[in-house]
Design an enzyme around this catalytic site. Structure first.
Site, PDB file in Angstrom:
ATOM      1  CG  ASP A 106      -0.457  -0.119   2.776  1.00  0.00           C
ATOM      2  OD1 ASP A 106       0.570   0.601   2.690  1.00  0.00           O
ATOM      3  OD2 ASP A 106      -0.887  -0.485   3.607  1.00  0.00           O
ATOM      4  CG  ASP A 164      -5.592  -5.208   3.381  1.00  0.00           C
ATOM      5  OD1 ASP A 164      -4.947  -4.905   4.454  1.00  0.00           O
ATOM      6  OD2 ASP A 164      -6.146  -4.551   2.515  1.00  0.00           O
ATOM      7  CB  CYS A 186      -9.276 -26.190  11.711  1.00  0.00           C
ATOM      8  SG  CYS A 186      -7.943 -25.143  11.072  1.00  0.00           S
ATOM      9  CB  CYS A 212      -6.855 -27.450  14.493  1.00  0.00           C
ATOM     10  SG  CYS A 212      -7.613 -25.873  15.046  1.00  0.00           S
ATOM     11  CG  HIS A 257      -6.990 -21.493  14.119  1.00  0.00           C
ATOM     12  ND1 HIS A 257      -7.706 -22.702  13.561  1.00  0.00           N
ATOM     13  CD2 HIS A 257      -8.112 -20.654  14.405  1.00  0.00           C
ATOM     14  CE1 HIS A 257      -8.876 -22.576  13.666  1.00  0.00           C
ATOM     15  NE2 HIS A 257      -9.165 -21.414  14.181  1.00  0.00           N
TER      16      HIS A 257
END
Length: 377
Positions: free
Chosen positions: A94, A268, A306, A311, A337
């Site tokens: 950016d 984002d 997941c 996980c 995660h």
């Protein structure tokens, strides 16, 4: 699109939603895509390999922070941002406009650009459209963003109009200063606050200039989801189908799902990484606070459905212990995660669009999120 630009192709659509593919000099990114934020040339707490393992195909760097430290010139001397941070996939940077605008008393906006003092040491700097292009070229980012003025919220219509029109003049200067290279592109940014007529004017002005992609900026700044979706509904019909569309700084999983339904391709947000550092985990049944005592003896993973490293290998009880003990591994495991969850959400959206089953996917998403966390054992 010229041979010097990025290549973007729409592979399938379902209503306004699109399933696409973005080709850059450093590889491809499947869309809709969530772009992991690596502000200072790093995704906090993770190795680049960890980031790639979550499914991320593109990351962000920040012009403002990197121009101040270690400087764009030093990064260029060391081979560019891809080599510097050991990330061989696409990078978007950016322009630094949002960060500069947030400095309040430390900056001054003029037609020329923004004069500001560094938050690090108080040194003086000038960020102009031309300088923003120069910095991002030195960084070697695949997607360069124009310098724009992020209009504060709320803003009166005349204030929003003046701000937006200045950004459009800056956008033309950015286009004039941008150096075309194969596999690299420049995105314009639609502004106009919450006013449909200003958003339309901005979108049409940018397309008259001509960019490789179009971002929608100035949202997720306090206006709320309903208003954000209203702005998207008013804006998207004025953006060409042939270019990628990027909603900047968004967001929550439900924000992303609703924006994909409206035709956004790229997102984002710092939320999954920042939340990971503060004890929040995202799951198919909504977010959880791993600090809560209800998790202290829970042998189940954060999300039983997941497949991420966290996980598959660690319990809620263990992550709870790490976070309560202020061990750095706790935020790292949560961040892994959370990023994996976001990438799985995007993969699910892409698959649903390809199959023409987006409405069913969205209904199931909201039903699961409303169900709440797993009951205590």
């Amino acid at each position: 699109m010229t041979e010097d630009a990025l290549k973007y192709e729409v592979l399938a659509s379902d209503g306004a939603a699109r399933r696409g593919r973005l080709h850059t000099a450093h590889g491809t990114a499947e869309t809709p895509a969530f772009m992991t934020v690596g502000t200072a040339g790093t995704v906090k707490g993770l190795l680049p390999e960890n980031v790639a393992d979550t499914g991320a195909e593109i990351v962000l760097g920040n012009t403002y922070h990197l121009m101040l430290r270690p400087t764009a010139e030093r990064i260029a001397e060391l081979g560019g941002l891809h080599k510097f941070m050991n990330w061989n996939k696409p990078i978007l940077t950016d322009s630094g406009g949002y960060q500069v605008m947030s400095l309040s008393e430390l900056r001054k906006i003029t037609e020329e650009g923004v004069a500001f003092r560094s938050h690090l040491d108080g040194s003086r700097h000038n960020l102009t459209p031309e300088r923003a292009m120069d910095i991002q070229c030195l960084l070697d980012s695949n997607i360069t963003m124009v310098l724009d003025e992020c209009t504060p919220y709320p803003a009166e219509p005349d204030v929003a109009a003046d701000s937006m029109r200045r950004s459009m003049r800056w956008a033309q200067r950015c286009k004039d200063a941008f150096i075309k290279r194969p596999g690299y592109g420049l995105f314009g940014i639609v502004q106009g606050s919450v006013y449909p007529d200003l958003r339309q004017e901005s979108a049409e002005a940018l397309q008259e200039i001509g960019f490789d992609g179009y971002a929608v900026g100035g949202l997720a700044v306090g206006e709320g989801q309903e208003v954000m979706f209203e702005v998207l509904d008013a804006t998207m019909p004025h953006l060409t189908r042939e270019r990628p569309r990027y909603l900047m700084g968004v967001g929550k999983p439900s924000d992303i799902v609703g924006a994909v339904q409206r035709g956004i391709d790229m997102f984002d947000c710092v939320l999954p990484t920042r939340s990971g550092r503060t004890g929040q985990g995202f799951t198919r049944r909504g977010p959880i606070n791993i600090r809560n005592a209800r998790h202290q003896a829970d042998p189940r993973p954060i999300d039983p459905d997941c497949g991420c490293k966290t996980c598959s290998s660690y319990s809620r009880a263990y992550v709870h212990h790490l976070v309560k003990a202020n061990e750095m591994l706790g935020p790292i495991l949560l961040t892994i995660h959370n990023l994996h969850y976001y990438q799985e959400l995007m993969a699910g959206l892409r698959d649903a669009i390809e199959k023409g089953e987006l409405d069913a996917f969205v209904s199931a998403f909201h039903r699961q999120q409303a169900a709440g966390d797993l009951p205590p054992l």
